[in-house]
Design a protein around this motif. Structure first.
Motif, PDB file in Angstrom:
ATOM      1  N   ALA A 156       0.942  -1.270  -0.172  1.00  0.00           N
ATOM      2  CA  ALA A 156       0.109   0.109  -0.004  1.00  0.00           C
ATOM      3  C   ALA A 156       0.950   1.255   0.074  1.00  0.00           C
ATOM      4  N   ALA A 157       2.066   1.108   0.227  1.00  0.00           N
ATOM      5  CA  ALA A 157       3.012   2.232   0.344  1.00  0.00           C
ATOM      6  C   ALA A 157       4.070   2.504  -0.754  1.00  0.00           C
ATOM      7  N   GLN A 158       3.637   1.591  -1.906  1.00  0.00           N
ATOM      8  CA  GLN A 158       4.728   1.799  -3.063  1.00  0.00           C
ATOM      9  C   GLN A 158       4.908   3.250  -3.563  1.00  0.00           C
ATOM     10  N   ASP A 159       3.880   3.994  -3.401  1.00  0.00           N
ATOM     11  CA  ASP A 159       4.161   5.522  -3.900  1.00  0.00           C
ATOM     12  C   ASP A 159       5.466   6.216  -3.018  1.00  0.00           C
ATOM     13  N   ARG A 160       5.451   5.789  -1.740  1.00  0.00           N
ATOM     14  CA  ARG A 160       6.247   6.497  -0.830  1.00  0.00           C
ATOM     15  C   ARG A 160       7.464   5.683  -0.384  1.00  0.00           C
ATOM     16  N   ILE A 161       7.517   4.578  -0.389  1.00  0.00           N
ATOM     17  CA  ILE A 161       8.583   3.616   0.177  1.00  0.00           C
ATOM     18  C   ILE A 161       9.130   2.859  -1.292  1.00  0.00           C
ATOM     19  N   LEU A 162      10.380   3.569  -1.567  1.00  0.00           N
ATOM     20  CA  LEU A 162      10.960   3.093  -2.881  1.00  0.00           C
ATOM     21  C   LEU A 162      12.000   1.860  -2.703  1.00  0.00           C
ATOM     22  N   HIS A 163      12.083   1.214  -3.756  1.00  0.00           N
ATOM     23  CA  HIS A 163      13.016   0.221  -3.541  1.00  0.00           C
ATOM     24  C   HIS A 163      14.312   0.566  -4.523  1.00  0.00           C
ATOM     25  N   ALA A 164      14.196   1.359  -5.592  1.00  0.00           N
ATOM     26  CA  ALA A 164      15.147   1.560  -6.536  1.00  0.00           C
ATOM     27  C   ALA A 164      16.162   0.492  -6.791  1.00  0.00           C
ATOM     28  N   TRP A 165      15.636  -0.731  -7.054  1.00  0.00           N
ATOM     29  CA  TRP A 165      16.107  -1.863  -7.216  1.00  0.00           C
ATOM     30  C   TRP A 165      15.973  -2.214  -8.768  1.00  0.00           C
ATOM     31  N   LYS A 166      15.454  -1.614  -9.462  1.00  0.00           N
ATOM     32  CA  LYS A 166      15.286  -1.656 -10.873  1.00  0.00           C
ATOM     33  C   LYS A 166      15.624  -0.321 -11.333  1.00  0.00           C
ATOM     34  N   ALA A 167      16.904  -0.129 -11.988  1.00  0.00           N
ATOM     35  CA  ALA A 167      17.403   1.317 -12.124  1.00  0.00           C
ATOM     36  C   ALA A 167      16.433   2.141 -13.073  1.00  0.00           C
ATOM     37  N   GLY A 168      16.292   3.539 -12.849  1.00  0.00           N
ATOM     38  CA  GLY A 168      15.141   4.148 -13.409  1.00  0.00           C
ATOM     39  C   GLY A 168      14.535   5.335 -12.469  1.00  0.00           C
ATOM     40  N   PRO A 169      13.447   5.617 -12.657  1.00  0.00           N
ATOM     41  CA  PRO A 169      12.957   6.555 -12.126  1.00  0.00           C
ATOM     42  C   PRO A 169      12.892   6.728 -10.450  1.00  0.00           C
TER      43      PRO A 169
END
Lengths: 422, 196
Positions: A156-169
């Motif tokens: 539910a928090a995908q817009d606020r908690i980032l993974h940055a584990w697929k390089a990009g935005p």
């Protein structure tokens, strides 16, 4: 293609495109030599244009340009995960890691920026949009997807908690959050349990975040919650590198259980709660969704078991899997390995389509990690094939980190990016 | 045109368009393919510090692999890979790379440096040949058209006696290199890199 009618044959021959001529010509050969349909209908579909898939698509064409290759990749650009931790520290820009697919088109790969939404291994077809695309051999390079439901509150928090584990935005946005964090703030980074993409990646990221904080926010702290009992890769080398970063607080065996973006808190499975200013949750992982849909994953529903020589799925014939989605080989889920698998698999596919024996060729691995803005270190893995299985011969670590290995890392990156896309 | 003629023309065009292009059946191709991540397709490295393998004499390739595997040449990357190549079949890989055409290096060498290198290259020519072509019979490598940074790095390693210790074949060269400033070694590398 072997079942072309005379009208279709003439229509294809009448087109000016070399590809059409080639396909029609082969059909003619097959008819004359009396070959069966399976050896003369030759289209390879590649699902996923990352390190493994883009490499495989190019190398099928290099090995045999009479084979039609269709690469399905929704993204218009390729963004390299290796080196993307340097975007967080501001040492590199994302543009330096972003490439187009023109090079593959020059090799005659038909690049379609569309997603494969389903695979039917039994009928050898891939669903793309409203249509179906038939293949003789399929190469699936789905990368990884995230098991968000393993952490309470994460989906539910995908817009606020980032993974940055697929390089990009997400990489760019996490860098922005890090740079905007107040001095004295807390950056929390969570490492998922193995297996996950890029074993040393989280620890390289720790170096880059710590280096940035040390230089720009000297009162800030980096708290690492690692689900694993110890650093997963290059442990001694990372421990040595972290001597330079007293701002790191590393907690092993601290598996993330819950996130609460409202309270800006994460909770471990011990029940310890940590408050953060910026959080980076690298979620638990499995093979990309298409591999699950196509039933290419094992009983664990996570990873794809493959033949160690051909990369053909053990579950479905004529479908091969390369890259991070595979399991069972004694190799890390690294870019170099995916690149090697892509090439070996491409040659195997070409041999199988031609009815030739497949050469047993092992992959190889080099994996560079940056410990600051100018120094790196590496792990190197060599392999052989024994009784049809990949076996590690040797693993070698660099003696430490140095500017020399940073130069090697840069050379490797330039070379391998060209190998994939050039 | 009859059906048969059309078919013959199309088949001829198709074969003509593809003959010699596909690499699948080339001896050694399948085994050499993983090397390209660092050494470039067909061994034509596009990275200045990574050696070009295309057009390398088989005996020298084999010696290099043996030296890396044994640690006489020190490389964290190449030591494990040399062992892998040995198990995979060093002769087959050596023959494959020897058969590849060496493409000119991508980077343009500094012309002034290359000119200084040319003027100082006399002693090199006595073993490596007037055009840096090497001597296959004596396992002396071709240095013409090799990557400049790789050549410079090797000269520095020889000078510091960090490559092939105790190898009598390079004793004389090492002694000569000790008298040459590092900058002049870079000039020599620039000169030979630019030769075809």
């Amino acid at each position: 293609m072997a079942r072309l009618t005379r009208r279709e044959f003439l229509a294809a021959g009448g087109k000016s495109a070399a590809g059409a001529l080639t396909v029609a010509g082969l059909a003619g050969c097959a008819a004359m030599r009396g070959e069966t349909e399976s050896t003369s209908r030759r289209r390879v579909v590649v699902v996923g244009g990352g390190w493994g898939g883009a490499t495989a698509a190019k190398y099928v064409r290099l090995a045999d340009p009479t084979i039609e290759v269709v690469l399905l990749e929704p993204s218009a650009t390729f963004v390299s995960c290796p080196f993307s931790n340097l975007v967080l520290s501001g040492v590199r820009g994302i543009g330096q890691l972003t490439f187009g697919y023109e090079g593959l088109r020059k090799h005659g790969v038909k690049v379609r920026h569309e997603a494969a939404t389903a695979i039917e291994p039994d009928t050898r077809r891939v669903r793309v949009g409203d249509g179906m695309l038939a293949y003789d051999r399929l190469i699936v390079a789905p990368g990884v997807d995230f098991l968000l439901d393993q952490v309470e509150g994460l989906a539910a928090a995908q817009d606020r908690i980032l993974h940055a584990w697929k390089a990009g935005p997400q990489t760019v946005e996490l860098a922005r959050q890090l740079h905007a964090m107040p001095d004295g703030g807390v950056f929390v980074l969570t490492v998922p349990p193995v297996a996950y993409r890029c074993p040393p990646g989280p620890y390289e990221r720790i170096c880059q975040v710590a280096w940035y904080l040390k230089a720009h926010k000297p009162r800030a702290k980096l708290i690492v919650l690692d689900a694993n009992q110890n650093i997963v890769s290059k442990a001694a080398l990372f421990r040595a590198a972290w001597q330079a970063y007293p701002n790191i607080e590393y907690r092993a065996s601290n598996k993330l259980a819950r996130v609460d973006p409202g309270a800006r808190e994460v909770t471990t499975d011990f029940g310890d709660t940590v408050r953060y200013d910026v959080v980076n949750v690298i979620p638990p992982q499995r093979a990309g969704a298409i591999a699950v849909q196509a039933d290419l994953v094992g009983a664990d529903k996570r990873w794809c078991e493959v033949d160690h020589v051909t990369y053909e799925s053990v579950k479905h014939r004529n479908a091969h899997v390369v890259g991070d989605a595979t399991i069972g080989l004694p190799v890390p889920k690294s870019g170099t390995i995916a690149n090697a698998m892509g090439k070996i698999c491409a040659n195997a596919v070409v041999s199988l389509l031609a009815g030739r024996p497949v050469a047993a060729v092992p992959p190889l691995n080099t994996c560079y990690s940056w410990v600051n803005d100018r120094e790196a270190m590496a792990v190197v893995n060599a392999y052989k094939i024994e009784n049809g299985k990949v076996v590690q011969i040797e693993q070698k670590l660099t003696a430490g980190h140095s500017t020399l290995y940073a130069q090697h890392a840069e050379g490797w990156a330039r070379s391998v990016w060209t190998d994939i896309l050039g | 045109m009859t059906w048969a003629v059309v078919a013959a023309v199309v088949v001829a065009l198709a074969l003509g368009a593809t003959a010699g292009v596909g690499r699948a059946e080339e001896p050694g191709y399948a085994k050499a393919v993983t090397c390209s991540a660092c050494h470039g397709f067909g061994g034509n490295s596009r990275v200045e510090a990574v050696p070009i393998l295309a057009g390398m004499a088989p005996a020298y390739f084999k010696k290099a692999i043996e030296d890396y595997a044994a640690g006489r040449r020190v490389s964290a990357e190449m030591e494990p890979f040399a062992k892998q190549v040995t198990l995979l079949g060093v002769d087959e890989l050596a023959a494959f790379f020897a058969a590849q055409r060496r493409a000119p290096v991508a980077s343009r060498p500094d012309r002034d440096a290359a000119e200084r290198g040319r003027a100082a290259a006399g002693p090199c020519a006595s073993c490596h040949g007037a055009q840096g072509q090497g001597d296959q019979a004596k396992v002396i490598p071709r240095i013409a058209g090799q990557q400049a940074a790789y050549l410079r790095n090797q000269l520095l390693l020889f000078k510091a006696d960090k490559r092939s210790p105790g190898d009598e074949a390079v004793t004389k060269m090492k002694a000569a290199l000790k008298e040459i400033p590092d900058a002049a070694l870079a000039d020599l590398a620039a000169y030979y890199s630019g030769l075809r």
